[in-house]
Design a protein around this motif. Structure first.
Motif, PDB file in Angstrom:
ATOM      1  N   LEU A 249       0.832  -1.197   0.000  1.00  0.00           N
ATOM      2  CA  LEU A 249       0.000   0.000   0.000  1.00  0.00           C
ATOM      3  C   LEU A 249       0.864   1.244   0.000  1.00  0.00           C
TER       4      LEU A 249
ATOM      5  N   PHE B 214      -7.253  -0.549   3.320  1.00  0.00           N
ATOM      6  CA  PHE B 214      -6.361   0.414   3.964  1.00  0.00           C
ATOM      7  C   PHE B 214      -6.435   0.250   5.483  1.00  0.00           C
TER       8      PHE B 214
ATOM      9  N   ARG C 265      -7.691   9.212   0.176  1.00  0.00           N
ATOM     10  CA  ARG C 265      -7.010   8.191  -0.628  1.00  0.00           C
ATOM     11  C   ARG C 265      -6.208   8.793  -1.769  1.00  0.00           C
TER      12      ARG C 265
END
Length: 176
Positions: free
Chosen positions: A3, A25, A66
Motif C-alpha cells: 500500500l 487500507f 485516498r
C-alpha cells in the motif's frame, strides 16, 4: 500487496490493478497506528480510541484522503491532533501527572521495551509526540512540523532534547 504507492489517482496496489478500498487500507494500517498512538499516550485503550476516531474521519473523507501520497500520514495527523487537544483540555483542568508504564502481556514482555516506554513516559507531551511521529510512524520532519504547528528546526531541537533525556533515563535504569 503493497500500500501507499503514490499515483495521480490515489492509493493503488503495487501492480496497479485497482484502487485500494478503505477496508483494505484499514486492515493494513490500523495495527501500526494503534501501536504508535500507544507510545504517544501511554494507554492502550486511549490509543485505540484515538486511532478509531482518526480512521472514522478518514472513512468519511476517503475520496479525498485516498488521493494523498501518504494517506496513513493523514490518519497520524488526525489522531495526534486529537491527543494534543485532550492534553490541552487536561492541563487546564488538572495538573499533569507522569504516565504510568503499563504492560499488556506481563508474562513475556522484554525489559528493554518497558525501559523505553518508561523513558517515553518521562518526556513532555510535545517531546513524546515528536519521538513517536519520527521514529515509530517514520514521518519526515516537515510533516511532523506541520502536525505540531511549528518550524522544522523546532522539531529537530525537540527531538534532540527528547533523545538526550531518554538517554539519561535509560542509562540511569541500566545502573540500577
Amino acid at each position: 500487496m503493497r500500500l501507499n504507492q503514490p499515483r495521480a489517482h490515489g492509493l493503488v496496489y503495487a501492480d496497479g490493478d485497482e484502487p485500494v478500498t478503505f477496508e483494505e487500507f484499514f486492515r493494513e494500517r490500523y495495527g501500526e497506528v494503534v501501536r504508535s498512538m500507544r507510545l504517544l499516550v501511554g494507554d492502550h485503550a486511549r490509543a485505540e480510541e484515538l486511532t478509531q476516531e482518526a480512521f472514522a474521519r478518514a472513512c468519511r473523507h476517503w475520496r479525498r484522503v485516498r488521493a494523498l501520497d501518504r494517506p496513513v500520514a493523514w490518519v497520524y495527523v488526525t489522531a495526534t491532533n486529537e491527543a494534543r487537544r485532550e492534553w490541552r483540555r487536561e492541563s487546564r483542568v488538572a495538573p499533569t501527572t507522569p504516565l504510568a508504564s503499563t504492560v499488556d502481556d506481563a508474562s513475556g514482555t522484554v525489559a528493554t521495551t518497558v525501559d523505553v516506554q518508561a523513558a517515553l513516559a518521562q518526556l513532555t507531551d510535545r517531546q513524546r509526540a515528536a519521538v513517536v511521529l519520527r521514529y515509530v510512524a517514520d514521518l519526515p520532519l516537515a510533516e511532523i512540523a506541520e502536525i505540531m504547528g511549528c518550524a522544522t528546526g523546532t522539531v529537530k531541537a525537540t527531538l534532540h532534547q527528547a533523545l538526550a533525556h531518554m538517554r539519561v533515563e535509560l542509562e540511569t535504569d541500566d545502573e540500577d
